[in-house]
Scaffold this motif. Sequence first.
Motif, PDB file in Angstrom:
ATOM      1  N   GLY A   1      57.194  50.407  33.973  1.00  0.00           N
ATOM      2  CA  GLY A   1      57.679  49.989  32.658  1.00  0.00           C
ATOM      3  C   GLY A   1      57.759  48.488  32.447  1.00  0.00           C
ATOM      4  N   GLY A   2      57.213  47.709  33.382  1.00  0.00           N
ATOM      5  CA  GLY A   2      57.308  46.249  33.279  1.00  0.00           C
ATOM      6  C   GLY A   2      56.300  45.595  32.350  1.00  0.00           C
ATOM      7  N   GLY A   3      55.405  46.380  31.772  1.00  0.00           N
ATOM      8  CA  GLY A   3      54.452  45.828  30.809  1.00  0.00           C
ATOM      9  C   GLY A   3      53.234  45.180  31.428  1.00  0.00           C
ATOM     10  N   PRO A   4      52.456  44.489  30.579  1.00  0.00           N
ATOM     11  CA  PRO A   4      51.163  43.953  31.028  1.00  0.00           C
ATOM     12  C   PRO A   4      51.257  42.712  31.914  1.00  0.00           C
ATOM     13  N   THR A   5      50.207  42.502  32.674  1.00  0.00           N
ATOM     14  CA  THR A   5      50.037  41.268  33.463  1.00  0.00           C
ATOM     15  C   THR A   5      48.637  40.725  33.202  1.00  0.00           C
ATOM     16  N   LEU A   6      48.573  39.426  33.006  1.00  0.00           N
ATOM     17  CA  LEU A   6      47.277  38.746  32.901  1.00  0.00           C
ATOM     18  C   LEU A   6      46.973  38.138  34.268  1.00  0.00           C
ATOM     19  N   VAL A   7      45.862  38.546  34.860  1.00  0.00           N
ATOM     20  CA  VAL A   7      45.464  38.013  36.168  1.00  0.00           C
ATOM     21  C   VAL A   7      44.200  37.173  35.965  1.00  0.00           C
ATOM     22  N   GLU A   8      44.303  35.887  36.175  1.00  0.00           N
ATOM     23  CA  GLU A   8      43.114  35.037  36.071  1.00  0.00           C
ATOM     24  C   GLU A   8      42.524  34.868  37.461  1.00  0.00           C
ATOM     25  N   CYS A   9      41.296  35.321  37.632  1.00  0.00           N
ATOM     26  CA  CYS A   9      40.619  35.237  38.924  1.00  0.00           C
ATOM     27  C   CYS A   9      39.592  34.110  38.857  1.00  0.00           C
ATOM     28  N   LEU A  10      39.787  33.103  39.692  1.00  0.00           N
ATOM     29  CA  LEU A  10      38.855  31.967  39.685  1.00  0.00           C
ATOM     30  C   LEU A  10      37.667  32.276  40.580  1.00  0.00           C
ATOM     31  N   THR A  11      36.475  32.161  39.988  1.00  0.00           N
ATOM     32  CA  THR A  11      35.265  32.490  40.728  1.00  0.00           C
ATOM     33  C   THR A  11      34.121  31.652  40.163  1.00  0.00           C
ATOM     34  N   MET A  12      32.902  32.032  40.501  1.00  0.00           N
ATOM     35  CA  MET A  12      31.740  31.288  40.004  1.00  0.00           C
ATOM     36  C   MET A  12      30.570  32.252  39.810  1.00  0.00           C
ATOM     37  N   ARG A  13      29.917  32.103  38.674  1.00  0.00           N
ATOM     38  CA  ARG A  13      28.698  32.885  38.413  1.00  0.00           C
ATOM     39  C   ARG A  13      27.567  32.224  39.188  1.00  0.00           C
ATOM     40  N   MET A  14      27.102  32.874  40.259  1.00  0.00           N
ATOM     41  CA  MET A  14      26.147  32.238  41.155  1.00  0.00           C
ATOM     42  C   MET A  14      24.689  32.411  40.726  1.00  0.00           C
ATOM     43  N   LYS A  15      24.440  33.242  39.714  1.00  0.00           N
ATOM     44  CA  LYS A  15      23.066  33.355  39.196  1.00  0.00           C
ATOM     45  C   LYS A  15      23.113  33.011  37.720  1.00  0.00           C
ATOM     46  N   GLY A  16      21.985  33.134  37.045  1.00  0.00           N
ATOM     47  CA  GLY A  16      21.980  32.869  35.612  1.00  0.00           C
ATOM     48  C   GLY A  16      22.822  33.897  34.880  1.00  0.00           C
ATOM     49  N   HIS A  17      23.034  33.645  33.595  1.00  0.00           N
ATOM     50  CA  HIS A  17      23.798  34.604  32.782  1.00  0.00           C
ATOM     51  C   HIS A  17      23.176  35.995  32.907  1.00  0.00           C
ATOM     52  N   SER A  18      21.843  36.037  32.785  1.00  0.00           N
ATOM     53  CA  SER A  18      21.094  37.274  33.036  1.00  0.00           C
ATOM     54  C   SER A  18      19.847  36.856  33.799  1.00  0.00           C
ATOM     55  N   ILE A  19      19.025  37.824  34.129  1.00  0.00           N
ATOM     56  CA  ILE A  19      17.839  37.493  34.933  1.00  0.00           C
ATOM     57  C   ILE A  19      16.881  36.548  34.211  1.00  0.00           C
ATOM     58  N   ILE A  20      16.943  36.512  32.883  1.00  0.00           N
ATOM     59  CA  ILE A  20      16.008  35.609  32.174  1.00  0.00           C
ATOM     60  C   ILE A  20      16.560  34.187  32.017  1.00  0.00           C
ATOM     61  N   ASP A  21      17.740  33.927  32.573  1.00  0.00           N
ATOM     62  CA  ASP A  21      18.352  32.609  32.437  1.00  0.00           C
ATOM     63  C   ASP A  21      18.273  31.870  33.774  1.00  0.00           C
ATOM     64  N   ALA A  22      17.468  30.816  33.836  1.00  0.00           N
ATOM     65  CA  ALA A  22      17.317  30.053  35.086  1.00  0.00           C
ATOM     66  C   ALA A  22      18.540  29.179  35.362  1.00  0.00           C
ATOM     67  N   ALA A  23      19.429  29.044  34.377  1.00  0.00           N
ATOM     68  CA  ALA A  23      20.698  28.308  34.535  1.00  0.00           C
ATOM     69  C   ALA A  23      20.500  26.893  35.062  1.00  0.00           C
TER      70      ALA A  23
END
Length: 323
Positions: A231-253
């Motif tokens: 019953g304690g309600g919602p929690t926002l969990v921010e997970c710090l990470t890194m996108r190691m490839k492009g947004h999608s396969i067609i994005d060389a980033a």
Amino acid sequence: MSTIPSLNTQDRLRLYRFMRQSRAVEDAAWALSSQGRLIGRLYTGHGQEAIPVGMTYALQPEDVIAPMYRDMGAHLVRGVKPVEVFAQYLGKRQSNNKGKDSGLHIGDMSRGIVGMISVLPDSLPVALGVALAFKLRAEPRVALTTFGEGSTSTGAFHEAVNMAAVMKVPLILICENNGWALSTPPAREYGGQSIVARAEGYGIRGVQVDGNDVEAVYSAVRAAADRARSGGGPTLVECLTMRMKGHSIIDAAEYVPREQLAEWAARDPIQRYRAALEAEGLWDEGQEARLSAELSDEIDRAIQEADAMEDPQPADVYEGVFA
Ligand SMILES: Cc1ncc(C[n+]2csc(CCOP(=O)(O)OP(=O)(O)O)c2C)c(N)n1
Ligand SMILES: [Mg+2]
């Protein structure tokens, strides 16, 4: 403060296996996509595997998840088999979306997975509805949803988090802050230093964790789930990470600084966890070699099996489209 039961060796080895399996499935999908075999565009969670694996492992089977397109590990933990993933990618008639969609849009309520919604972050208000239903029915279940930091700049995010706070629903909000929203860096996505800082404004609990540490993610989500269930309600969990490839396969980033990639490569969640397990004497090179062989065999068989499935026929075009 709730005390989180510590993970036993079997749990820890399973967390490692799920992360390895997630990357292996995505690497194989990458190769298939490069050969032009996928019916849609491929998005991966390369480098972010600790988040979907750790968070889903922390939940109970009766809880519901509404994951995003990078959360391969969440599907695997929930029991989705690699063959189902490849059937989906290859657009087969027996796939979850019957060949009408590819990618991780594998909704399956029998396994508590709400299908990913492409309009971002609309999985969030849907997960809110699921959590509200649990609350109204007085069921001790929680809903969890994931979204990128870029998606928090929309109205749907504000409306859903505000309502979740007001209604005190059992909802876990996981922000996968991977440094980029397509080619937009955080400084152009939001003001302020973090996403988690917003929790206070909404009147909910917020925690920031190292998203490349699977046990840190597990513990944060386990605590959030215990709290939501009681019953304690919602929690926002921010997970710090890194996108190691492009947004999608067609994005060389090419817009991503090489130093940023190098810095995060040194914190790869899989390599780090392997090193930690080895340091404790729980893992060794022989086990690693056996796991590699096992995954490679599992994935080869899954691709072959999916490949042999029927393709959709023109007559199937309306199937699964209208209720
Ligand atoms: C409402 C909406 N606007 C734009 C898009 C196109 N789009 C898909 S993913 C994406 C970037 C999202 O970035 P983030 O939320 O940080 O998630 P990430 O891809 O980094 O995991 C955009 C702009 C969308 N799907 N929905
Ligand atoms: Mg992002």
